[in-house]
Scaffold this motif. Structure first.
Motif, PDB file in Angstrom:
ATOM      1  N   ARG A 221       0.980  -0.803   0.147  1.00  0.00           N
ATOM      2  CA  ARG A 221      -0.009  -0.049   0.244  1.00  0.00           C
ATOM      3  C   ARG A 221       1.121   1.059  -0.088  1.00  0.00           C
ATOM      4  NH1 ARG A 221      -5.484  -0.673   1.851  1.00  0.00           N
ATOM      5  NH2 ARG A 221      -5.029   2.558   1.390  1.00  0.00           N
ATOM      6  N   TYR A 222       1.627   0.783   0.831  1.00  0.00           N
ATOM      7  CA  TYR A 222       3.239   2.294   0.613  1.00  0.00           C
ATOM      8  C   TYR A 222       3.636   2.303  -0.807  1.00  0.00           C
ATOM      9  CZ  TYR A 222       2.389   2.464   6.147  1.00  0.00           C
ATOM     10  OH  TYR A 222       1.560   3.303   7.243  1.00  0.00           O
ATOM     11  N   LEU A 223       3.877   1.094  -0.941  1.00  0.00           N
ATOM     12  CA  LEU A 223       5.081   1.199  -2.479  1.00  0.00           C
ATOM     13  C   LEU A 223       3.808   1.685  -3.259  1.00  0.00           C
ATOM     14  CD1 LEU A 223       7.761   1.274  -3.153  1.00  0.00           C
ATOM     15  CD2 LEU A 223       6.338  -1.221  -4.125  1.00  0.00           C
ATOM     16  N   PHE A 224       2.447   1.606  -3.741  1.00  0.00           N
ATOM     17  CA  PHE A 224       2.543   1.682  -4.716  1.00  0.00           C
ATOM     18  C   PHE A 224       1.389   2.843  -4.648  1.00  0.00           C
ATOM     19  CE2 PHE A 224       3.534  -2.218  -5.523  1.00  0.00           C
ATOM     20  CZ  PHE A 224       4.214  -2.606  -6.600  1.00  0.00           C
ATOM     21  N   SER A 225       0.802   3.620  -3.951  1.00  0.00           N
ATOM     22  CA  SER A 225      -0.101   5.298  -3.617  1.00  0.00           C
ATOM     23  C   SER A 225       0.631   5.765  -3.181  1.00  0.00           C
ATOM     24  CB  SER A 225      -0.853   4.201  -1.911  1.00  0.00           C
ATOM     25  OG  SER A 225      -0.348   4.607  -0.857  1.00  0.00           O
ATOM     26  N   LYS A 226       0.213   7.120  -3.504  1.00  0.00           N
ATOM     27  CA  LYS A 226       0.863   8.371  -3.507  1.00  0.00           C
ATOM     28  C   LYS A 226       0.658   8.754  -1.694  1.00  0.00           C
ATOM     29  CE  LYS A 226       0.149  10.134  -8.458  1.00  0.00           C
ATOM     30  NZ  LYS A 226       0.040  11.682  -9.044  1.00  0.00           N
TER      31      LYS A 226
END
Length: 400
Positions: A10-15
């Motif tokens: 979630r942290y990697l692919f969300s802005k």
């Protein structure tokens, strides 16, 4: 579901709400992509150069060469030849007499290597296809084929009867001679062709019929310097080498094409290793951006981490979130970089985008091994970088 992995994705692919962190993440990911693509391309180029060098040497080097283990020559009978050709996998062999000689024409002279070959030599190598002017030698003649370098140095050409070409070698023996001619064997020859292979061969080699070389060097009828062998395409080289060693009981040192060019391949391998280490250093520098991006993400998510901690998440689990985030970032970026490298190398192979010379494309080779080397390098250092960054998380940071 693995909780740390889910949050890491979630942290990697969300802005992030903080645009600076998004930019930092893109820079970190882009650096890894470029570094991994560059490393793969460079390794592919060196693989191509090695293949090119090996393929180019097929014009002058045999699949196997038998060199006497002691001395400069050996005795070779018809029985020995028959024993050699009985070994399964050997297509054809050629008998060689090779020695340094003194070439003289008009007032110019040069030391070169004379290679006397029999009629099978053009079947063992493709040297005759490298004759760019004139023709290959006729068996049982005094014809020779010289390199372009020797021709330029001594200023003679093809069928140049105006400038007599003579070969000299010192006579073997003891005592004093009654004249200067008594110290040397000599023979007049006719140059019928010029070959163009590379600078080393062009400047040093002259080919003749084996009988002329035997006459000049005062060799016995069964005396030879080497035996060169061409193998069948499906031959087992290791098995053939062991059978030759058994048949001739250590009489020869056996060298394949790579071993005959060991200096060249050692140089290429050394340069390959040096370039790999240099680009690995570039990757390490790029991964500092990954460490910075993860640390900035940790600081940006302090409130969320505090909430997770009070909901029961352990510090170890929270560290795992950012360790996995950094690892995923380097893995995904590494795969993208290698994919870009694969596409560039494929395009170079197919469409010859970059030329080494006007007629020669820069040699490259797609190699699964090189892709594995790049990915393992990226993954190993990426995991280390992620581990370093995740250690920034401490109970005091989460609770504050």
């Amino acid at each position: 579901m693995n909780f740390p992995l889910y949050i890491a994705k979630r942290y990697l692919f969300s802005k992030s709400s903080n645009n600076a962190i998004n930019i930092m993440t893109l820079i970190a990911s882009g650096g890894v992509i470029i570094a991994s693509a560059a490393l793969f391309i460079v390794l592919s180029v060196f693989a191509g150069l090695k293949d090119y060098s090996l393929n180019f040497s097929t014009f002058v080097d045999p699949d196997l060469k038998l060199i006497p283990s002691t001395g400069k020559s050996f005795q070779w009978s018809e029985k020995d030849n028959a024993s050699l050709l009985k070994i399964e996998g050997i297509a054809v062999s050629s008998e060689i007499i090779e020695e340094r000689i003194f070439i003289k024409t008009d007032n110019k002279n040069q030391i070169a290597t004379l290679k006397g070959v029999d009629k099978n030599y053009s079947n063992v190598t493709s040297i005759d296809s490298m004759v760019t002017k004139g023709n290959w030698i006729t068996p049982n003649s005094t014809e020779v084929v010289s390199g372009w370098g020797i021709s330029n140095n001594l200023s003679f050409g093809v069928l140049d009867y105006i400038k007599p070409l003579s070969f000299y070698v010192p006579k073997v023996g003891k005592g004093q001679a009654t004249s200067i001619q008594g110290y040397y064997n000599s023979v007049y020859v006719t140059n019928v062709g010029l070959f163009d292979i590379n600078e080393q061969f062009n400047n040093n080699y002259v080919f003749s019929d084996i009988k002329l070389a035997k006459q000049l060097l005062s060799y016995k009828d069964d005396q030879r310097s080497a035996i060169e062998i061409k193998l069948n395409p499906d031959a087992n080289e290791d098995l053939i080498r062991s059978q030759i060693e058994t048949a001739f009981e250590g009489k020869f040192n056996i060298k394949n094409r790579a071993e005959l060019n060991d200096a060249l391949f050692k140089m290429l391998n050394t340069e390959n290793l040096a370039i790999y280490l240099i680009f690995t250093l570039v990757i390490i520098i790029a991964l500092f951006n990954v460490i910075g991006a993860i640390i900035m993400m940790i600081l940006d998510k302090k409130k969320s981490l505090n909430t997770l901690f009070h909901l029961g998440a352990e510090t170890k689990s929270i560290k795992s979130i950012f360790f996995l985030q950094g690892s995923l970032m380097t893995i995904v970026s590494g795969i993208i970089g290698v994919t870009i490298g694969l596409i560039i190398v494929f395009l170079q192979q197919s469409f010859e985008l970059v030329m080494l010379t006007p007629d020669l494309a820069y040699p490259v080779r797609l190699s699964f091994f090189n892709a594995i080397v790049v990915l393992v390098t990226i993954f190993a250092f990426g995991i280390m970088a992620s581990k370093i960054a995740s250690q920034r998380i401490t109970p005091s940071l989460i609770k504050s």
